[in-house]
Design a protein around this motif. Structure first.
Motif, PDB file in Angstrom:
ATOM      1  N   THR A 191     -63.400  -5.564-101.619  1.00  0.00           N
ATOM      2  CA  THR A 191     -63.059  -5.118-102.972  1.00  0.00           C
ATOM      3  C   THR A 191     -64.251  -4.444-103.628  1.00  0.00           C
ATOM      4  OG1 THR A 191     -61.462  -6.935-103.202  1.00  0.00           O
ATOM      5  CG2 THR A 191     -62.221  -5.872-105.226  1.00  0.00           C
ATOM      6  N   ILE A 192     -65.436  -5.033-103.487  1.00  0.00           N
ATOM      7  CA  ILE A 192     -66.645  -4.438-104.050  1.00  0.00           C
ATOM      8  C   ILE A 192     -66.913  -3.077-103.412  1.00  0.00           C
ATOM      9  CG2 ILE A 192     -69.151  -4.692-104.211  1.00  0.00           C
ATOM     10  CD1 ILE A 192     -68.652  -7.736-104.442  1.00  0.00           C
ATOM     11  N   MET A 193     -66.697  -2.972-102.097  1.00  0.00           N
ATOM     12  CA  MET A 193     -66.905  -1.700-101.412  1.00  0.00           C
ATOM     13  C   MET A 193     -65.995  -0.621-101.972  1.00  0.00           C
ATOM     14  SD  MET A 193     -65.610   0.605 -99.049  1.00  0.00           S
ATOM     15  CE  MET A 193     -64.284  -0.326 -98.269  1.00  0.00           C
ATOM     16  N   THR A 194     -64.719  -0.963-102.229  1.00  0.00           N
ATOM     17  CA  THR A 194     -63.788   0.051-102.749  1.00  0.00           C
ATOM     18  C   THR A 194     -64.209   0.515-104.146  1.00  0.00           C
ATOM     19  OG1 THR A 194     -62.254  -1.563-103.743  1.00  0.00           O
ATOM     20  CG2 THR A 194     -61.886  -0.948-101.441  1.00  0.00           C
ATOM     21  N   ALA A 195     -64.736  -0.414-104.949  1.00  0.00           N
ATOM     22  CA  ALA A 195     -65.203  -0.036-106.284  1.00  0.00           C
ATOM     23  C   ALA A 195     -66.416   0.885-106.190  1.00  0.00           C
ATOM     24  CB  ALA A 195     -65.540  -1.286-107.094  1.00  0.00           C
ATOM     25  N   ILE A 211     -58.243   4.800-102.127  1.00  0.00           N
ATOM     26  CA  ILE A 211     -58.127   4.415-100.722  1.00  0.00           C
ATOM     27  C   ILE A 211     -56.694   3.933-100.457  1.00  0.00           C
ATOM     28  CG2 ILE A 211     -58.956   2.845 -98.928  1.00  0.00           C
ATOM     29  CD1 ILE A 211     -61.636   2.761-100.403  1.00  0.00           C
ATOM     30  N   TYR A 212     -56.203   3.094-101.361  1.00  0.00           N
ATOM     31  CA  TYR A 212     -54.821   2.618-101.325  1.00  0.00           C
ATOM     32  C   TYR A 212     -54.213   2.807-102.712  1.00  0.00           C
ATOM     33  CZ  TYR A 212     -55.965   0.298 -96.897  1.00  0.00           C
ATOM     34  OH  TYR A 212     -56.354   0.029 -95.606  1.00  0.00           O
ATOM     35  N   PRO A 213     -52.910   3.006-102.805  1.00  0.00           N
ATOM     36  CA  PRO A 213     -52.284   3.252-104.107  1.00  0.00           C
ATOM     37  C   PRO A 213     -52.387   2.072-105.074  1.00  0.00           C
ATOM     38  CG  PRO A 213     -50.627   2.991-102.377  1.00  0.00           C
ATOM     39  CD  PRO A 213     -51.940   3.123-101.689  1.00  0.00           C
ATOM     40  N   ILE A 214     -52.699   0.888-104.573  1.00  0.00           N
ATOM     41  CA  ILE A 214     -52.845  -0.264-105.473  1.00  0.00           C
ATOM     42  C   ILE A 214     -54.300  -0.439-105.932  1.00  0.00           C
ATOM     43  CG2 ILE A 214     -50.872  -1.466-104.475  1.00  0.00           C
ATOM     44  CD1 ILE A 214     -52.814  -3.256-102.965  1.00  0.00           C
ATOM     45  N   LEU A 215     -55.209   0.417-105.425  1.00  0.00           N
ATOM     46  CA  LEU A 215     -56.622   0.317-105.802  1.00  0.00           C
ATOM     47  C   LEU A 215     -57.025   1.569-106.580  1.00  0.00           C
ATOM     48  CD1 LEU A 215     -58.202  -1.141-102.537  1.00  0.00           C
ATOM     49  CD2 LEU A 215     -57.745  -2.356-104.680  1.00  0.00           C
ATOM     50  N   LYS A 216     -56.618   1.613-107.843  1.00  0.00           N
ATOM     51  CA  LYS A 216     -56.938   2.741-108.708  1.00  0.00           C
ATOM     52  C   LYS A 216     -57.950   2.266-109.749  1.00  0.00           C
ATOM     53  CE  LYS A 216     -52.402   4.918-108.084  1.00  0.00           C
ATOM     54  NZ  LYS A 216     -51.180   5.442-108.742  1.00  0.00           N
ATOM     55  N   TRP A 217     -59.241   2.450-109.441  1.00  0.00           N
ATOM     56  CA  TRP A 217     -60.278   1.876-110.290  1.00  0.00           C
ATOM     57  C   TRP A 217     -60.434   2.593-111.621  1.00  0.00           C
ATOM     58  CZ3 TRP A 217     -61.719  -2.850-109.729  1.00  0.00           C
ATOM     59  CH2 TRP A 217     -61.655  -3.444-108.472  1.00  0.00           C
ATOM     60  N   ASP A 218     -59.738   3.726-111.807  1.00  0.00           N
ATOM     61  CA  ASP A 218     -59.703   4.323-113.137  1.00  0.00           C
ATOM     62  C   ASP A 218     -58.665   3.615-114.009  1.00  0.00           C
ATOM     63  OD1 ASP A 218     -57.607   5.216-111.605  1.00  0.00           O
ATOM     64  OD2 ASP A 218     -57.610   7.254-112.418  1.00  0.00           O
ATOM     65  N   GLN A 219     -57.913   2.704-113.393  1.00  0.00           N
ATOM     66  CA  GLN A 219     -56.979   1.826-114.106  1.00  0.00           C
ATOM     67  C   GLN A 219     -57.363   0.389-113.759  1.00  0.00           C
ATOM     68  OE1 GLN A 219     -52.896   3.000-113.194  1.00  0.00           O
ATOM     69  NE2 GLN A 219     -53.542   5.142-112.971  1.00  0.00           N
ATOM     70  N   PRO A 220     -58.476  -0.108-114.299  1.00  0.00           N
ATOM     71  CA  PRO A 220     -59.059  -1.373-113.847  1.00  0.00           C
ATOM     72  C   PRO A 220     -58.176  -2.604-114.043  1.00  0.00           C
ATOM     73  CG  PRO A 220     -60.141  -0.605-115.846  1.00  0.00           C
ATOM     74  CD  PRO A 220     -59.274   0.514-115.372  1.00  0.00           C
ATOM     75  N   VAL A 221     -57.414  -2.649-115.138  1.00  0.00           N
ATOM     76  CA  VAL A 221     -56.624  -3.858-115.403  1.00  0.00           C
ATOM     77  C   VAL A 221     -55.570  -4.094-114.316  1.00  0.00           C
ATOM     78  CG1 VAL A 221     -55.053  -5.011-116.994  1.00  0.00           C
ATOM     79  CG2 VAL A 221     -57.065  -3.808-117.881  1.00  0.00           C
ATOM     80  N   PRO A 222     -54.671  -3.122-114.036  1.00  0.00           N
ATOM     81  CA  PRO A 222     -53.700  -3.368-112.970  1.00  0.00           C
ATOM     82  C   PRO A 222     -54.360  -3.519-111.601  1.00  0.00           C
ATOM     83  CG  PRO A 222     -53.566  -1.092-113.736  1.00  0.00           C
ATOM     84  CD  PRO A 222     -54.432  -1.822-114.698  1.00  0.00           C
ATOM     85  N   CYS A 227     -55.804  -7.099-107.068  1.00  0.00           N
ATOM     86  CA  CYS A 227     -56.820  -7.788-106.262  1.00  0.00           C
ATOM     87  C   CYS A 227     -56.662  -9.306-106.366  1.00  0.00           C
ATOM     88  CB  CYS A 227     -58.213  -7.371-106.711  1.00  0.00           C
ATOM     89  SG  CYS A 227     -58.641  -5.656-106.316  1.00  0.00           S
ATOM     90  N   ALA A 228     -56.372  -9.779-107.592  1.00  0.00           N
ATOM     91  CA  ALA A 228     -56.154 -11.213-107.777  1.00  0.00           C
ATOM     92  C   ALA A 228     -54.919 -11.670-107.003  1.00  0.00           C
ATOM     93  CB  ALA A 228     -55.997 -11.532-109.263  1.00  0.00           C
ATOM     94  N   ALA A 229     -53.875 -10.836-107.005  1.00  0.00           N
ATOM     95  CA  ALA A 229     -52.653 -11.178-106.269  1.00  0.00           C
ATOM     96  C   ALA A 229     -52.924 -11.229-104.768  1.00  0.00           C
ATOM     97  CB  ALA A 229     -51.562 -10.154-106.576  1.00  0.00           C
ATOM     98  N   VAL A 230     -53.775 -10.310-104.285  1.00  0.00           N
ATOM     99  CA  VAL A 230     -54.122 -10.308-102.861  1.00  0.00           C
ATOM    100  C   VAL A 230     -54.871 -11.583-102.502  1.00  0.00           C
ATOM    101  CG1 VAL A 230     -55.544  -9.198-101.095  1.00  0.00           C
ATOM    102  CG2 VAL A 230     -54.112  -7.807-102.595  1.00  0.00           C
TER     103      VAL A 230
END
Length: 276
Positions: A191-195, A211-222, A227-230
């Motif tokens: 997770t840190i690497m993706t950020a 990298i993945y559609p669920i990892l959109k760091w410009d939308q940090p809250v979702p 990440c918490a769900a994973v």
């Protein structure tokens, strides 16, 4: 005999130590748990070769433009864990067989068994991560990305879990509840690497920042929510594996007898310890 149920939650069991390292070169289903098995080695080699071939293909079949981005995918992290743990397992078992059946020298076996702690950590990470990758890919990512079905797609997102389940069913060594910290640690690292990848302006082959559609760091809250769900899913996978191990132990004891093996290793260190 094994320890009580509360022994599973002793803080000492965070560490990958076991009083009987020889369990890590044995199959639960071999009747003689004192002698390394050639049949078991053949199975272990088949698992390793399968993982290694798939691992190589994940890189060689990647288009040239995508090869520099190969390390950023969780699937490839998981496959690397699969290869490393299966390689160490084969190495320990091969050296044990050579040392005891060819050279008649237990020193080689005792020396290579020092790797068992590293193998154990890699194994528990590889198992939980493989199951989690398979679940997430086919329930979330596959539909969102519009990926197409292919043999390779199944190999890295489905067959990886099939092989790890076979691996889990074969091994004699235990699954410890508190070893959950290891798959969680590797997930945090990813997770840190993706950020970092996003902050540094990394892009994918199609120019996307994700990298993945669920990892959109410009939308940090979702993204943090995903990440918490994973992590929750990873925890569930590890706990499920833990209870499956307990069930597997019961079945093994019914077949071979209650004292045929000591799977948990909660007993005090004794003169039987070979590796420190």
């Amino acid at each position: 005999m094994t320890g009580s149920w509360k022994d599973n939650f002793k803080t000492s069991n965070f560490w990958p130590t076991h009083f009987n390292p020889e369990l890590f070169i044995m199959s639960q289903w071999q009747s003689d748990k004192e002698t390394p098995s050639l049949i078991y080695l053949c199975v272990r080699l088949a698992v390793f070769v399968s993982f290694f071939v798939i691992w190589i293909l994940t890189y060689t079949m990647e288009p040239s433009a995508g090869k520099p981005r190969w390390p950023v995918f969780l699937t490839n992290w998981g496959m690397t864990l699969n290869v490393l743990q299966s390689f160490l397992s084969c190495l320990m078992l091969t050296c044990a067989i050579i040392g005891t059946k060819v050279l008649d020298n237990d020193a080689l076996k005792e020396s290579v068994l020092k790797c068992y702690k590293t193998y154990w950590v890699l194994n528990v990470m590889a198992t939980s991560v493989a199951f989690t990758i398979t679940f997430i890919y086919w329930t979330l990512i596959y539909k969102q990305t519009g990926s197409y079905w292919s043999t390779m797609n199944f190999m890295v997102h489905g067959f990886n879990s099939v092989l790890m389940f076979v691996d889990f069913c074969l091994v004699a060594h235990p699954v410890r509840f508190l070893h959950l910290i290891y798959p969680i640690a590797i997930t945090f690292a990813y997770t840190i690497m993706t950020a970092i990848f996003y902050v540094c302006g990394g892009t994918m082959r199609d120019g996307s920042r994700y990298i993945y559609p669920i990892l959109k760091w410009d939308q940090p809250v979702p993204t943090i929510g995903y990440c918490a769900a994973v992590l929750i899913l990873l925890t569930i996978m590890h706990i499920t594996t833990f209870f499956l191990y307990k069930l597997k132990t019961v079945i093994g004891n019914c077949i071979f007898g209650e004292d045929s093996m000591i799977p948990d290793g909660f007993e005090e260190q004794s003169t039987k310890m070979m590796v420190v």
